[in-house]
Design a protein around this motif. Structure first.
Motif, PDB file in Angstrom:
ATOM      1  N   ALA A 175      -1.064  -1.811   1.400  1.00 34.50           N
ATOM      2  CA  ALA A 175      -0.130  -1.857   0.269  1.00 34.50           C
ATOM      3  C   ALA A 175       1.306  -1.998   0.743  1.00 34.50           C
ATOM      4  O   ALA A 175       2.082  -2.815   0.213  1.00 34.50           O
ATOM      5  N   PHE A 224      -2.307   3.223  -4.177  1.00 34.12           N
ATOM      6  CA  PHE A 224      -2.057   2.153  -3.212  1.00 34.12           C
ATOM      7  C   PHE A 224      -2.988   0.970  -3.435  1.00 34.12           C
ATOM      8  O   PHE A 224      -2.592  -0.185  -3.241  1.00 34.12           O
ATOM      9  N   ILE A 228      -1.758  -2.945  -4.342  1.00 31.15           N
ATOM     10  CA  ILE A 228      -2.187  -4.188  -3.697  1.00 31.15           C
ATOM     11  C   ILE A 228      -2.557  -5.236  -4.738  1.00 31.15           C
ATOM     12  O   ILE A 228      -2.118  -6.394  -4.666  1.00 31.15           O
TER      13      ILE A 228
END
Length: 243
Positions: A175, A224, A228
């Motif tokens: 991320a 996270f 992404i």
């Protein structure tokens, strides 16, 4: 693929050396803080310290957190410093920036893994030093295993069998890496993007994670992971609209 390498290579090499340098500095800080805390402990009065106590007194997690922030800055600044040159290179090579951002994100994630791995290696070396300098009847490999379970920082650094924390750390690297690659992409197209800042802050604040902190680790994994997906989606949509 050669044209992507031509666009990615020079700045990537610059980022590699910067991240390596920061990783070495952070590793040196770990050693200094650990040895200062260990040597400052009065063994004759208090007895031999537990490894997790030395780590806590030495504030080793602070060295990791500062180093992580510096690595994130190192992944972004080379592209911002070379913004005009990068834009010219991309136009000359006619590369698909969407693919290039993903490549940058993957490279950044590997560099973050390098930073994490180097700090883990130095902590393991310090743990070995701790065993050699502490009384044999108070410290052994079993006590080290217990320390890496008790200390939130040590446990996050080397989760061992805790796959949830391991997954969170890996997804966190992905991320941060993709966000660092997407930030200059948006800036080149006149859009201000600051998603990296809150993600880096979350990573720094919540990195230490004890074995019983399942909810926090699961929440970090979802946050996270969502970052992404959202970052990749935003990069792809923005690029499509401009074509």
């Amino acid at each position: 693929m050669k044209k992507y390498g031509s666009a990615l290579g020079p700045a990537a090499r610059l980022a590699v050396w910067k991240v390596l340098g920061i990783s070495l500095l952070a590793a040196g800080a770990h050693c200094l803080l650990f040895l200062t805390a260990l040597n400052g402990w009065d063994i004759g009065y208090f007895g031999a310290p537990a490894l997790e106590s030395v780590v806590w007194m030495g504030k080793l997690s602070l060295a990791f957190r500062i180093g992580l922030l510096l690595v994130c800055a190192a992944l972004v600044l080379p592209w911002l410093e070379r913004e005009t040159k990068t834009s010219y290179t991309l136009q000359r090579l006619s590369v698909d920036e969407r693919v290039l951002v993903l490549l940058w994100g993957g490279l950044n994630a590997l560099l973050l893994l390098l930073f994490w791995g180097m700090q883990t290696a130095v902590v393991l070396a310090l743990s070995r030093h701790y065993l050699q300098t502490t009384l044999a009847d108070t410290a052994n490999h079993q006590s080290l295993l217990i320390a890496f379970s008790r200390s939130p920082y040590l446990h996050a650094l080397l989760p061992l069998w805790d796959w949830l924390v391991m997954a969170r750390n890996l997804v966190c690297c992905a991320a941060l890496g993709l966000s660092a690659a997407a930030l200059p992409f948006h800036w080149r197209h006149g859009r201000k993007s600051w998603a990296l800042l809150p993600l880096a802050a979350l990573a720094v604040i919540f990195f230490p994670s004890g074995m019983d902190n399942v909810i926090s680790s699961a929440a970090g994994l979802m946050i996270f992971g969502s970052a992404i997906a959202l970052t990749a989606s935003k990069v792809w949509r923005c690029s499509e609209h401009e074509e």
